[in-house]
Scaffold this motif. Sequence first.
Motif, PDB file in Angstrom:
ATOM      1  N   GLN A 126       0.654 -24.313   3.206  1.00 40.81           N
ATOM      2  CA  GLN A 126      -0.361 -25.024   4.101  1.00 40.81           C
ATOM      3  C   GLN A 126      -0.694 -23.764   5.111  1.00 40.81           C
ATOM      4  O   GLN A 126      -0.874 -23.727   6.130  1.00 40.81           O
ATOM      5  CB  GLN A 126       0.078 -25.899   5.029  1.00 40.81           C
ATOM      6  N   GLU A 127      -1.059 -22.593   4.275  1.00 37.90           N
ATOM      7  CA  GLU A 127      -1.380 -21.387   5.023  1.00 37.90           C
ATOM      8  C   GLU A 127      -2.506 -20.700   4.336  1.00 37.90           C
ATOM      9  O   GLU A 127      -2.631 -20.771   3.068  1.00 37.90           O
ATOM     10  CB  GLU A 127      -0.062 -20.213   5.018  1.00 37.90           C
ATOM     11  N   ARG A 128      -3.307 -19.901   5.020  1.00 34.22           N
ATOM     12  CA  ARG A 128      -4.743 -19.555   4.445  1.00 34.22           C
ATOM     13  C   ARG A 128      -4.928 -18.002   4.576  1.00 34.22           C
ATOM     14  O   ARG A 128      -5.095 -17.198   3.902  1.00 34.22           O
ATOM     15  CB  ARG A 128      -5.876 -20.388   4.888  1.00 34.22           C
ATOM     16  N   ARG A 129      -4.527 -17.758   5.993  1.00 33.76           N
ATOM     17  CA  ARG A 129      -4.984 -16.134   6.665  1.00 33.76           C
ATOM     18  C   ARG A 129      -4.388 -15.174   5.624  1.00 33.76           C
ATOM     19  O   ARG A 129      -4.847 -14.339   5.281  1.00 33.76           O
ATOM     20  CB  ARG A 129      -4.800 -16.162   7.799  1.00 33.76           C
ATOM     21  N   TRP A 130      -2.791 -15.200   5.675  1.00 33.01           N
ATOM     22  CA  TRP A 130      -2.091 -14.151   4.884  1.00 33.01           C
ATOM     23  C   TRP A 130      -2.392 -14.230   3.315  1.00 33.01           C
ATOM     24  O   TRP A 130      -2.054 -13.215   2.843  1.00 33.01           O
ATOM     25  CB  TRP A 130      -0.688 -14.247   5.353  1.00 33.01           C
ATOM     26  N   HIS A 131      -2.777 -15.419   2.920  1.00 33.70           N
ATOM     27  CA  HIS A 131      -2.958 -15.398   1.567  1.00 33.70           C
ATOM     28  C   HIS A 131      -4.326 -14.832   1.294  1.00 33.70           C
ATOM     29  O   HIS A 131      -4.736 -14.689  -0.205  1.00 33.70           O
ATOM     30  CB  HIS A 131      -2.962 -16.890   1.257  1.00 33.70           C
ATOM     31  N   ILE A 132      -5.162 -14.494   2.197  1.00 34.87           N
ATOM     32  CA  ILE A 132      -6.497 -13.683   1.890  1.00 34.87           C
ATOM     33  C   ILE A 132      -6.079 -12.221   2.599  1.00 34.87           C
ATOM     34  O   ILE A 132      -6.573 -11.236   1.506  1.00 34.87           O
ATOM     35  CB  ILE A 132      -7.467 -14.326   2.998  1.00 34.87           C
ATOM     36  N   ALA A 133      -5.351 -11.941   3.571  1.00 29.71           N
ATOM     37  CA  ALA A 133      -5.208 -10.657   4.054  1.00 29.71           C
ATOM     38  C   ALA A 133      -4.584  -9.655   3.122  1.00 29.71           C
ATOM     39  O   ALA A 133      -4.979  -8.587   2.634  1.00 29.71           O
ATOM     40  CB  ALA A 133      -4.614 -10.613   5.402  1.00 29.71           C
ATOM     41  N   ILE A 134      -3.412 -10.257   2.505  1.00 29.99           N
ATOM     42  CA  ILE A 134      -2.462  -9.564   1.516  1.00 29.99           C
ATOM     43  C   ILE A 134      -3.055  -9.184   0.420  1.00 29.99           C
ATOM     44  O   ILE A 134      -3.256  -7.860  -0.004  1.00 29.99           O
ATOM     45  CB  ILE A 134      -1.139 -10.195   1.585  1.00 29.99           C
ATOM     46  N   PRO A 135      -3.970  -9.973  -0.499  1.00 27.20           N
ATOM     47  CA  PRO A 135      -4.651  -9.668  -1.534  1.00 27.20           C
ATOM     48  C   PRO A 135      -5.763  -8.690  -1.060  1.00 27.20           C
ATOM     49  O   PRO A 135      -5.838  -7.751  -2.456  1.00 27.20           O
ATOM     50  CB  PRO A 135      -5.119 -11.090  -2.276  1.00 27.20           C
ATOM     51  N   ALA A 136      -6.245  -8.814  -0.127  1.00 22.74           N
ATOM     52  CA  ALA A 136      -7.488  -7.820   0.054  1.00 22.74           C
ATOM     53  C   ALA A 136      -6.739  -6.459   0.383  1.00 22.74           C
ATOM     54  O   ALA A 136      -7.170  -5.445  -0.291  1.00 22.74           O
ATOM     55  CB  ALA A 136      -8.017  -8.146   1.584  1.00 22.74           C
ATOM     56  N   LEU A 137      -5.529  -6.375   0.869  1.00 20.63           N
ATOM     57  CA  LEU A 137      -4.847  -4.797   1.071  1.00 20.63           C
ATOM     58  C   LEU A 137      -4.405  -4.444  -0.204  1.00 20.63           C
ATOM     59  O   LEU A 137      -4.650  -3.337  -0.595  1.00 20.63           O
ATOM     60  CB  LEU A 137      -3.625  -4.983   1.884  1.00 20.63           C
ATOM     61  N   ILE A 138      -4.093  -5.362  -1.121  1.00 21.57           N
ATOM     62  CA  ILE A 138      -3.649  -4.763  -2.641  1.00 21.57           C
ATOM     63  C   ILE A 138      -4.779  -4.475  -3.329  1.00 21.57           C
ATOM     64  O   ILE A 138      -4.692  -3.321  -3.887  1.00 21.57           O
ATOM     65  CB  ILE A 138      -2.925  -6.032  -3.121  1.00 21.57           C
ATOM     66  N   GLY A 139      -5.973  -5.162  -3.468  1.00 19.13           N
ATOM     67  CA  GLY A 139      -7.146  -4.628  -3.640  1.00 19.13           C
ATOM     68  C   GLY A 139      -7.609  -3.400  -3.563  1.00 19.13           C
ATOM     69  O   GLY A 139      -8.112  -2.521  -4.229  1.00 19.13           O
ATOM     70  N   CYS A 140      -7.667  -3.123  -1.909  1.00 18.43           N
ATOM     71  CA  CYS A 140      -7.872  -1.855  -1.567  1.00 18.43           C
ATOM     72  C   CYS A 140      -7.116  -0.698  -2.138  1.00 18.43           C
ATOM     73  O   CYS A 140      -7.956   0.182  -2.316  1.00 18.43           O
ATOM     74  CB  CYS A 140      -7.757  -1.792  -0.150  1.00 18.43           C
ATOM     75  N   VAL A 141      -5.876  -0.828  -2.204  1.00 17.64           N
ATOM     76  CA  VAL A 141      -4.997   0.298  -2.669  1.00 17.64           C
ATOM     77  C   VAL A 141      -5.134   0.596  -4.254  1.00 17.64           C
ATOM     78  O   VAL A 141      -5.479   1.759  -4.676  1.00 17.64           O
ATOM     79  CB  VAL A 141      -3.381  -0.184  -2.450  1.00 17.64           C
ATOM     80  N   GLY A 142      -5.229  -0.638  -4.818  1.00 16.85           N
ATOM     81  CA  GLY A 142      -5.735  -0.549  -6.225  1.00 16.85           C
ATOM     82  C   GLY A 142      -7.110   0.277  -6.673  1.00 16.85           C
ATOM     83  O   GLY A 142      -6.989   1.142  -7.343  1.00 16.85           O
ATOM     84  N   LEU A 143      -8.124  -0.126  -5.969  1.00 15.43           N
ATOM     85  CA  LEU A 143      -9.425   0.362  -6.133  1.00 15.43           C
ATOM     86  C   LEU A 143      -9.247   2.032  -5.765  1.00 15.43           C
ATOM     87  O   LEU A 143      -9.973   2.823  -6.358  1.00 15.43           O
ATOM     88  CB  LEU A 143     -10.229  -0.102  -5.215  1.00 15.43           C
ATOM     89  N   ALA A 144      -8.626   2.369  -4.598  1.00 21.49           N
ATOM     90  CA  ALA A 144      -8.532   3.668  -4.098  1.00 21.49           C
ATOM     91  C   ALA A 144      -7.869   4.569  -5.266  1.00 21.49           C
ATOM     92  O   ALA A 144      -8.125   5.458  -5.589  1.00 21.49           O
ATOM     93  CB  ALA A 144      -7.748   3.759  -2.686  1.00 21.49           C
ATOM     94  N   LEU A 145      -6.614   3.950  -5.684  1.00 20.47           N
ATOM     95  CA  LEU A 145      -5.883   4.873  -6.574  1.00 20.47           C
ATOM     96  C   LEU A 145      -6.757   4.914  -7.764  1.00 20.47           C
ATOM     97  O   LEU A 145      -6.508   5.945  -8.711  1.00 20.47           O
ATOM     98  CB  LEU A 145      -4.657   4.238  -6.822  1.00 20.47           C
ATOM     99  N   SER A 146      -7.512   3.669  -8.333  1.00 20.48           N
ATOM    100  CA  SER A 146      -8.214   3.914  -9.582  1.00 20.48           C
ATOM    101  C   SER A 146      -9.454   5.011  -9.586  1.00 20.48           C
ATOM    102  O   SER A 146      -9.426   5.714 -10.428  1.00 20.48           O
ATOM    103  CB  SER A 146      -8.804   2.617 -10.015  1.00 20.48           C
ATOM    104  N   ALA A 147      -9.857   5.146  -8.430  1.00 22.90           N
ATOM    105  CA  ALA A 147     -10.900   6.397  -8.121  1.00 22.90           C
ATOM    106  C   ALA A 147      -9.942   7.666  -8.193  1.00 22.90           C
ATOM    107  O   ALA A 147     -10.444   8.516  -8.688  1.00 22.90           O
ATOM    108  CB  ALA A 147     -11.540   6.228  -6.809  1.00 22.90           C
ATOM    109  N   TYR A 148      -8.867   7.780  -7.565  1.00 23.17           N
ATOM    110  CA  TYR A 148      -8.012   9.090  -7.594  1.00 23.17           C
ATOM    111  C   TYR A 148      -7.634   9.386  -9.120  1.00 23.17           C
ATOM    112  O   TYR A 148      -7.380  10.583  -9.502  1.00 23.17           O
ATOM    113  CB  TYR A 148      -6.603   8.937  -6.876  1.00 23.17           C
ATOM    114  N   CYS A 149      -7.368   8.364  -9.919  1.00 25.90           N
ATOM    115  CA  CYS A 149      -6.879   8.461 -11.297  1.00 25.90           C
ATOM    116  C   CYS A 149      -7.965   8.299 -12.299  1.00 25.90           C
ATOM    117  O   CYS A 149      -8.055   8.175 -13.519  1.00 25.90           O
ATOM    118  CB  CYS A 149      -5.855   7.485 -11.685  1.00 25.90           C
TER     119      CYS A 149
END
Length: 466
Positions: A319-342
């Motif tokens: 029954q929680e919404r905010r962290w289930h949005i914030a944490i995936p957004a951070l994961i997406g950010c890291v993945g996209l940045a590293l895909s550019a680096y590689c």
Amino acid sequence: MSERIERKSADPTAESRVYSKITRRLIPFLILCYFFAYLDRVNVGFAKLHMQDALSFSDTVYGLGAGIFFIGYFLFEMPSNLLMQKFGPRFWIARIMATWAVLSAGMMFVTTPTQFYVVRFLLGVAEAGFFPGIVFYLTLWFPSWRSARTLGLFILVTPLSTIIGSPLSGLILKMFEGVGSLHNWQWLFLVEAIPSFVLAFVVLRYLDNDVKSARWLTDAEKQVVINDLAKDAANRALANQGKVDSSLKGMLKNGYVWLLALVFFSFNIGYYGINFWLPSIIKSSGVSDDFYIGLLAALPYVFGACFMVWNSRHSDLKQERRWHIAIPALIGCVGLALSAYCSGSTFWMMAWICVAMSGTLALIPTYISLPGALLSGTAAAAGIAFVNSIGNLAGFFGPTVLGWLKDTTGRTDVGLYILAAFLLLCAPLILTLPARLANPKKVVAVPEQNVAQPDAAQPFNATIDR
């Protein structure tokens, strides 16, 4: 009474059976409809592999044409959702599907940049209201404490459209080159538009406008849903305590609605930027076969689909919404940045894009449940459309900026870093939304209602005496 009360069902097993029945009836069919909607929206990314050379379009022209779809989408999305309330979901969804099918097929006749821009813009106008309309339609059948998992099942079509559609698009390009007098990219637009046109007529016979008109539910089953929707409205009234105005005017003055729109805008900058350019990025890494490009383009969405289902179910469980949005957004950010680096390595670039898609896709159903949890009735329909339309403006900026940077620098990694930064912004923004408004709770103490009394077109208008 200021605290929300946990809802306890007299027969939770029977209630689960009712919602399982509704889910089986609606979700698979709506998934099928949205599958072709999404395919017709993004297949321009695969058409680009051959259309760009055939028509001598620059990357800037392609990026602008891919993105201008969302300008039409933005301008007509909220009016479309309001018209759906007037004409009924069944007719309006069918109208949307038939119109976009004709325009998507019309892409095969494009020969100039101006024609490309005009048809893509009109396609956005035609499809406007479909996704937020479906989201609002589902709020007529499911209370908020079931919304994330239900939307998770429906929005699962987003990765599935790419998982199935990418290899399919690559196969069409490979098999239809030289067939008749058309190019393979022209066949792509035509073949993938036909199912949407056919399904428009199926919608008219298969969908019901609301719970009350569903002949496949018994009166007792309808009562379960109507009571739950009334309890959901009561919960919002208790949580809002007069702080959230659910009128249409109040919706536009609601700072939280604008906050959700900004979150969605930041998310979509990254999501649509990579979505429209992924086939070209894969090709630039050294893969030349259209079918293999399609297979590789589907891979990130396999991971994203799995994470999406898990995250939406876990959000409902906790029954929680905010962290289930914030944490995936951070994961997406890291993945996209590293895909550019590689970007120089196909293997590592694809590995990090898989991580990026896992994060970005996972947050969608949990996020989409929020506007309907804040607003009621007409304001809910307008609010869902408003947030989605503002957010989807990013679908214009993401591909356009990436195309301009590609022409200017000859590289895509700079643009990917910018897209990653916007994903990063989602996390602190969503955490500013108060938990009392974002997190669903179940309530009791709502008078039983007759099946014939509630207005099923606006089930959230129910109130309780306090």
